[in-house]
Design an enzyme around this catalytic site. Structure first.
Site, PDB file in Angstrom:
ATOM      1  CE1 TYR A 142      43.586  24.673  55.490  1.00  0.00           C
ATOM      2  CE2 TYR A 142      44.062  22.327  55.564  1.00  0.00           C
ATOM      3  CZ  TYR A 142      43.248  23.401  55.885  1.00  0.00           C
ATOM      4  OH  TYR A 142      42.089  23.189  56.607  1.00  0.00           O
ATOM      5  CG  ASP A 237      43.714  27.375  47.345  1.00  0.00           C
ATOM      6  OD1 ASP A 237      43.810  26.487  48.220  1.00  0.00           O
ATOM      7  OD2 ASP A 237      43.095  28.445  47.533  1.00  0.00           O
ATOM      8  CE  LYS A 265      42.802  32.033  54.257  1.00  0.00           C
ATOM      9  NZ  LYS A 265      42.801  31.727  55.694  1.00  0.00           N
TER      10      LYS A 265
HETATM   11  P1  KE4 Z   1      38.740  27.737  54.862  1.00  0.00           P
HETATM   12  O1  KE4 Z   1      37.918  26.470  54.634  1.00  0.00           O
HETATM   13  O2  KE4 Z   1      39.505  27.700  56.180  1.00  0.00           O
HETATM   14  O3  KE4 Z   1      37.915  29.004  54.667  1.00  0.00           O
HETATM   15  O4  KE4 Z   1      39.824  27.812  53.682  1.00  0.00           O
HETATM   16  C1  KE4 Z   1      40.680  26.723  53.491  1.00  0.00           C
HETATM   17  C2  KE4 Z   1      41.928  27.202  52.770  1.00  0.00           C
HETATM   18  C3  KE4 Z   1      42.038  26.939  51.413  1.00  0.00           C
HETATM   19  N1  KE4 Z   1      43.126  27.349  50.717  1.00  0.00           N
HETATM   20  C4  KE4 Z   1      44.124  28.031  51.327  1.00  0.00           C
HETATM   21  C5  KE4 Z   1      45.308  28.462  50.512  1.00  0.00           C
HETATM   22  C6  KE4 Z   1      44.061  28.331  52.710  1.00  0.00           C
HETATM   23  O5  KE4 Z   1      45.080  28.990  53.313  1.00  0.00           O
HETATM   24  C7  KE4 Z   1      42.935  27.917  53.451  1.00  0.00           C
HETATM   25  C8  KE4 Z   1      42.804  28.172  54.949  1.00  0.00           C
HETATM   26  N2  KE4 Z   1      43.885  28.880  55.562  1.00  0.00           N
HETATM   27  C9  KE4 Z   1      44.108  28.584  56.960  1.00  0.00           C
HETATM   28  C10 KE4 Z   1      45.322  29.370  57.458  1.00  0.00           C
HETATM   29  N3  KE4 Z   1      46.445  29.352  56.608  1.00  0.00           N
HETATM   30  C11 KE4 Z   1      42.903  28.867  57.773  1.00  0.00           C
HETATM   31  C12 KE4 Z   1      43.143  28.985  59.265  1.00  0.00           C
HETATM   32  C13 KE4 Z   1      42.443  27.877  59.998  1.00  0.00           C
HETATM   33  O6  KE4 Z   1      42.447  26.717  59.504  1.00  0.00           O
HETATM   34  O7  KE4 Z   1      41.907  28.184  61.087  1.00  0.00           O
END
Ligand code: KE4
Length: 422
Positions: A142, A237, A265
């Protein structure tokens, strides 16, 4: 005092699903979410007065623990000087300099406000640099919710993808190619068919969105070699793995240098921060010094920069090896306790992240991750929360420890697992 259930009822009237991010609604684990009043260290307290040991840590950012004094104080001091300037501020330079110093593949970096913005921008840069449109990603990885990444596997290998959700045009995802994680043969087949049109491979070098899945021997090096052979850019990523699996991220730990890196994060210390960075020759193509456009009103926000800077500087003083050893000991004890109650699990672990899959197969990609018993995981989640332990409300996420977790926390979680009978 307003209860979680009252708040959730009201929330569902004014916000889709009552949340601002789907996974928080706890739909996949068959219960309602609890609303959090406050958090400190490894604990969160719900509005209902429950004390939870937290192993989600805001999905990764709170590596030092919630409410880490140096981070809080930095943010408080910054906000007293003004919440946002829309003009350059010193801590943008200071945080960028720390990231350049610590992350091997980053010679220049651009701050944004989320991981989604980071990956979306990195892909645009790769497309701008190569003049190509296609991107290869891996099933189960993701990269945030920008259209091009919300693609599902099409009819067969090396064919075009189909939209993974309504609202994403086929025209967008036809440029997104998919392969199974850890399957270099599949990647080679995709490149044999589309190689001259592929701008980039984007990969979680340590995959954290299908539960934790680790790169097999030679996988990341193989991606590096394929990108070099076809002139595509390799994007790591590291939104989860950056500053988590080691200070310099997975690229430092595995010794593979990507062309571009995305982070988020942890580098915001709990504030909305993402970044993308990489080799100077690529990053200098970004506006205003280059011709690839990207912008953001709150990018480099002084408060978020101060919190992120305090976070990475504090992390530089921590003992990552000791945390990794403690995390493995804890995860192994959980696995053994589950086995004693008749539950077979597969444990994937690195650094301060792990996932226990309710399956007896090895978990090396999304297909094998899906062999886990998600119904049983839902029961496990509800049992643990009833016993004061906050786990991810999805079988396809990770368990995060932190420098704030104590022996008592681990002991409490282990006792809760010992009483899980399914
Ligand atoms: P954000 O747009 O949520 O800050 O980041 C997206 C993203 C990009 N790349 C990786 C590897 C990620 O894990 C994420 C977002 N992670 C999820 C949980 N695994 C966020 C939790 C959520 O969507 O509320």
């Amino acid at each position: 005092m307003t209860s979680s259930s009252d708040l959730f009822k009201k929330a569902q009237e004014v916000m889709p699903g009552g949340v601002n991010s789907p996974v928080r609604a706890c739909k996949s684990v068959g219960c309602d979410p609890c609303f959090i009043e406050k958090a400190k260290g490894s604990h969160m307290w719900t509005v209902d007065g429950e004390d939870l040991v937290d192993f989600v840590m805001s999905w990764g950012p709170m590596m030092l623990g919630h409410g880490y004094d140096e981070v809080d104080n930095a943010a408080i001091e910054a906000v007293k000087k003004g919440a946002s300037f829309g003009a350059p501020c010193p801590d943008e330079v200071n945080l960028a300099s720390e990231i350049v110093e610590m992350v091997p593949g980053i010679e220049m970096v651009r701050m944004v406000n989320s991981g989604t913005e980071a990956t979306m921008s990195a892909l645009r840069l790769a497309r701008g640099v190569t003049g190509r449109d296609k991107v290869l990603k891996f099933e189960g990885c993701y990269h945030g919710h920008s259209d091009c990444f919300l693609a599902s596997a099409g009819s067969g290998l090396a064919t075009f993808s189909i939209p993974g959700t309504p609202g994403v045009p086929e025209d967008i995802v036809k440029h997104t190619l998919l392969a199974p994680y850890n399957d270099l043969g599949a990647v080679k087949a995709v490149f044999e068919k589309h190689g001259s049109d592929i701008a980039a491979i984007i990969v979680e070098p340590v995959a954290g969105n299908m539960g934790l899945v680790l790169p097999g021997e030679g996988f990341l090096q193989g991606l590096r070699d394929i990108c070099d052979e076809y002139g595509a850019l390799l994007i790591f990523d590291e939104v989860i793995s950056g500053f988590r699996v080691c200070l310099g991220g997975a690229q430092k730990r595995f010794g593979i240098t990507p062309d571009l890196t995305t982070m988020g994060k942890i580098i915001g210390g709990g504030f909305p921060v993402g970044c993308y960075g990489g080799k100077r020759k690529y990053m200098e193509r970004i506006s205003p010094c280059g011709d690839v456009y990207q912008a953001g009103t709150l990018s480099g926000n002084p408060v978020a920069m101060a919190a992120g800077l305090a976070t990475v500087r504090a992390l530089a003083k921590q003992d990552y090896k000791a945390l990794e050893e403690r995390t493995l000991k804890f995860a192994t004890a959980l696995k053994e306790a589950l086995a004693e109650n008749g539950f077979t699990t597969t444990l994937n672990h690195i650094g301060s992240i792990f996932t226990l899959f309710f399956t007896d197969s090895e978990v090396v990609d999304f297909e094998s991750a899906k062999s886990g018993d998600t119904e049983l995981y839902s029961k496990f989640y509800r049992h643990m929360r009833k016993n004061g332990i906050n786990l991810a409300p999805s079988a396809f996420e990770c368990t995060f420890t932190s420098f704030a977790h104590t022996e008592d926390d681990y002991e409490k979680a282990l006792n809760a697992v010992k009483s899980f009978k399914g």
